[in-house]
Scaffold this motif. Structure first.
Motif, PDB file in Angstrom:
ATOM      1  N   UNK A 115       6.908 -28.830  -5.943  1.00 28.54           N
ATOM      2  CA  UNK A 115       8.183 -29.380  -6.382  1.00 28.54           C
ATOM      3  C   UNK A 115       8.743 -28.528  -7.520  1.00 28.54           C
ATOM      4  N   UNK A 116       9.360 -27.409  -7.144  1.00 33.72           N
ATOM      5  CA  UNK A 116       9.951 -26.509  -8.133  1.00 33.72           C
ATOM      6  C   UNK A 116      11.129 -25.792  -7.492  1.00 33.72           C
ATOM      7  N   UNK A 117      12.251 -25.670  -8.244  1.00 32.40           N
ATOM      8  CA  UNK A 117      13.446 -25.074  -7.681  1.00 32.40           C
ATOM      9  C   UNK A 117      13.957 -25.934  -6.542  1.00 32.40           C
ATOM     10  N   UNK A 118      14.668 -25.311  -5.608  1.00 30.02           N
ATOM     11  CA  UNK A 118      15.059 -26.053  -4.399  1.00 30.02           C
ATOM     12  C   UNK A 118      13.856 -26.267  -3.490  1.00 30.02           C
ATOM     13  N   UNK A 119      12.992 -25.268  -3.508  1.00 32.32           N
ATOM     14  CA  UNK A 119      11.764 -25.346  -2.708  1.00 32.32           C
ATOM     15  C   UNK A 119      10.829 -24.245  -3.174  1.00 32.32           C
ATOM     16  N   UNK A 120       9.546 -24.529  -3.162  1.00 33.52           N
ATOM     17  CA  UNK A 120       8.535 -23.529  -3.513  1.00 33.52           C
ATOM     18  C   UNK A 120       7.384 -23.654  -2.526  1.00 33.52           C
ATOM     19  N   UNK A 121       6.897 -22.520  -2.068  1.00 37.64           N
ATOM     20  CA  UNK A 121       5.782 -22.483  -1.126  1.00 37.64           C
ATOM     21  C   UNK A 121       4.820 -21.391  -1.589  1.00 37.64           C
ATOM     22  N   UNK A 122       3.538 -21.672  -1.512  1.00 36.71           N
ATOM     23  CA  UNK A 122       2.569 -20.666  -1.959  1.00 36.71           C
ATOM     24  C   UNK A 122       1.294 -20.738  -1.137  1.00 36.71           C
ATOM     25  N   UNK A 123       0.691 -19.567  -0.941  1.00 36.15           N
ATOM     26  CA  UNK A 123      -0.594 -19.426  -0.270  1.00 36.15           C
ATOM     27  C   UNK A 123      -1.333 -18.265  -0.900  1.00 36.15           C
ATOM     28  N   UNK A 124      -2.459 -17.842  -0.326  1.00 29.99           N
ATOM     29  CA  UNK A 124      -3.233 -16.752  -0.926  1.00 29.99           C
ATOM     30  C   UNK A 124      -2.605 -15.376  -0.754  1.00 29.99           C
ATOM     31  N   UNK A 125      -1.698 -15.216   0.218  1.00 29.99           N
ATOM     32  CA  UNK A 125      -1.111 -13.901   0.474  1.00 29.99           C
ATOM     33  C   UNK A 125       0.398 -13.855   0.328  1.00 29.99           C
ATOM     34  N   UNK A 126       1.021 -15.028   0.183  1.00 32.41           N
ATOM     35  CA  UNK A 126       2.476 -15.080   0.061  1.00 32.41           C
ATOM     36  C   UNK A 126       2.887 -16.239  -0.828  1.00 32.41           C
ATOM     37  N   UNK A 127       4.050 -16.092  -1.448  1.00 32.80           N
ATOM     38  CA  UNK A 127       4.654 -17.202  -2.174  1.00 32.80           C
ATOM     39  C   UNK A 127       6.164 -17.050  -2.087  1.00 32.80           C
ATOM     40  N   UNK A 128       6.852 -18.183  -2.025  1.00 32.13           N
ATOM     41  CA  UNK A 128       8.312 -18.192  -1.964  1.00 32.13           C
ATOM     42  C   UNK A 128       8.846 -19.151  -3.021  1.00 32.13           C
ATOM     43  N   UNK A 129      10.002 -18.792  -3.571  1.00 30.73           N
ATOM     44  CA  UNK A 129      10.696 -19.676  -4.494  1.00 30.73           C
ATOM     45  C   UNK A 129      12.184 -19.604  -4.168  1.00 30.73           C
ATOM     46  N   UNK A 130      12.754 -20.747  -3.805  1.00 30.98           N
ATOM     47  CA  UNK A 130      14.157 -20.826  -3.407  1.00 30.98           C
ATOM     48  C   UNK A 130      14.947 -21.560  -4.487  1.00 30.98           C
ATOM     49  N   UNK A 131      16.077 -20.979  -4.900  1.00 27.23           N
ATOM     50  CA  UNK A 131      16.930 -21.606  -5.909  1.00 27.23           C
ATOM     51  C   UNK A 131      18.388 -21.454  -5.492  1.00 27.23           C
ATOM     52  N   UNK A 132      19.261 -22.247  -6.116  1.00 27.79           N
ATOM     53  CA  UNK A 132      20.701 -22.073  -5.933  1.00 27.79           C
ATOM     54  C   UNK A 132      21.319 -21.771  -7.293  1.00 27.79           C
ATOM     55  N   UNK A 133      22.309 -20.893  -7.290  1.00 28.96           N
ATOM     56  CA  UNK A 133      22.876 -20.382  -8.532  1.00 28.96           C
ATOM     57  C   UNK A 133      24.390 -20.513  -8.550  1.00 28.96           C
ATOM     58  N   UNK A 134      24.900 -21.078  -9.638  1.00 25.19           N
ATOM     59  CA  UNK A 134      26.337 -21.074  -9.934  1.00 25.19           C
ATOM     60  C   UNK A 134      26.534 -20.160 -11.127  1.00 25.19           C
ATOM     61  N   UNK A 182      10.803 -14.684   9.719  1.00 25.82           N
ATOM     62  CA  UNK A 182       9.362 -14.883   9.588  1.00 25.82           C
ATOM     63  C   UNK A 182       9.098 -16.340   9.229  1.00 25.82           C
ATOM     64  N   UNK A 183       8.178 -16.955   9.928  1.00 26.66           N
ATOM     65  CA  UNK A 183       7.796 -18.335   9.643  1.00 26.66           C
ATOM     66  C   UNK A 183       6.322 -18.347   9.243  1.00 26.66           C
ATOM     67  N   UNK A 184       6.047 -18.093   7.972  1.00 26.80           N
ATOM     68  CA  UNK A 184       4.649 -17.960   7.540  1.00 26.80           C
ATOM     69  C   UNK A 184       3.882 -19.273   7.669  1.00 26.80           C
ATOM     70  N   UNK A 185       2.591 -19.128   7.910  1.00 25.35           N
ATOM     71  CA  UNK A 185       1.710 -20.281   8.029  1.00 25.35           C
ATOM     72  C   UNK A 185       0.788 -20.346   6.820  1.00 25.35           C
ATOM     73  N   UNK A 186       0.178 -21.498   6.662  1.00 27.98           N
ATOM     74  CA  UNK A 186      -0.829 -21.644   5.615  1.00 27.98           C
ATOM     75  C   UNK A 186      -0.262 -21.738   4.224  1.00 27.98           C
ATOM     76  N   UNK A 187       1.013 -22.113   4.086  1.00 29.01           N
ATOM     77  CA  UNK A 187       1.618 -22.259   2.767  1.00 29.01           C
ATOM     78  C   UNK A 187       1.604 -23.724   2.340  1.00 29.01           C
TER      79      UNK A 187
END
Length: 218
Positions: free
Chosen positions: A130-149, A121-126
């Motif tokens: 600058x949080x974690x590896x990457x953060x994306x947010x919109x009115x209907x979706x939000x993503x937060x990407x991190x890396x863990x050791x 899925x390639x969401x639009x309107x996000x």
């Protein structure tokens, strides 16, 4: 006939006693009805995240949310890593619903591929933050990407686990404003922080104690 009556009486007495108890479970009380914002998602919401949840779902009372998602998500992520999964998806870690409404919010976790972080899925309107590896947010979706050791991920010193947190509304008419985007990220950050802490990620997988809302340039 006397023998039959003596047998029936103890059974009937036992059934009557069982009905006086909760689900024949002795003196064990039923699970607390978890209906406040603070109780959602296995108590992983900070006070700010609880208020944000109330704001985006426009309620202070929620459908009962049972426990268990936090442990399950940790187990799923470690199993995905052992199987060398690249992009994985699972049922929601938690589902927050409003009584008598179609409004519902799901939060789920999986691994992501660095080349395809959003999967198929390639969401639009996000909007990027600058949080974690990457953060994306919109009115209907939000993503937060991190890396863990973590010791939970064998070999993650050389191959960190890439974890994707996703917040999705099944029905929402919220406007695309900075306040709404930040509220969604506040909720997702709080739950993701609890997940990486449960997994024992070094430095909490790079997540700050409180969410950061510094926009990244498009």
């Amino acid at each position: 006939m006397t023998h039959v009556r003596k047998t029936i009486k103890p059974i009937a007495s036992g059934l009557a006693a069982c009905l006086l108890l909760t689900a024949c479970g002795g003196d064990k009380e039923p699970e607390e009805q978890r209906v406040t914002a603070a109780q959602q998602c296995d108590d992983t919401l900070s006070p700010d995240a609880g208020r944000a949840l109330e704001a985006v779902l426009r309620t202070k009372k929620f459908v009962h949310d049972p426990r268990g998602g936090l442990n399950r998500s940790g187990e799923e992520l470690t199993a995905d890593y052992e199987e060398r999964g690249r992009t994985t998806m699972h049922p929601p870690m938690c589902r927050v619903a409003v009584p008598g409404s179609l409004d519902r919010l799901d939060i789920d976790f999986g691994l992501y591929d660095v080349d395809e972080p959003f999967g198929d899925v390639h969401p639009r309107g996000l909007h990027a933050y600058d949080m974690g590896r990457e953060a994306q947010s919109g009115p209907k979706k939000a993503y937060l990407f991190v890396t863990c050791i973590s010791s939970r991920f064998n070999g993650s010193e050389q191959r960190p686990a890439r974890i994707r947190g996703e917040l999705t509304f099944t029905h929402s008419e919220l406007p695309d404003t900075p306040a709404i985007r930040q509220a969604n990220l506040t909720v997702l950050h709080s739950v993701t922080l609890a997940v990486v802490k449960r997994l024992g990620c070094e430095n909490n997988a790079g997540l700050p104690d409180k969410p950061v809302f510094t926009p990244k340039p498009d």
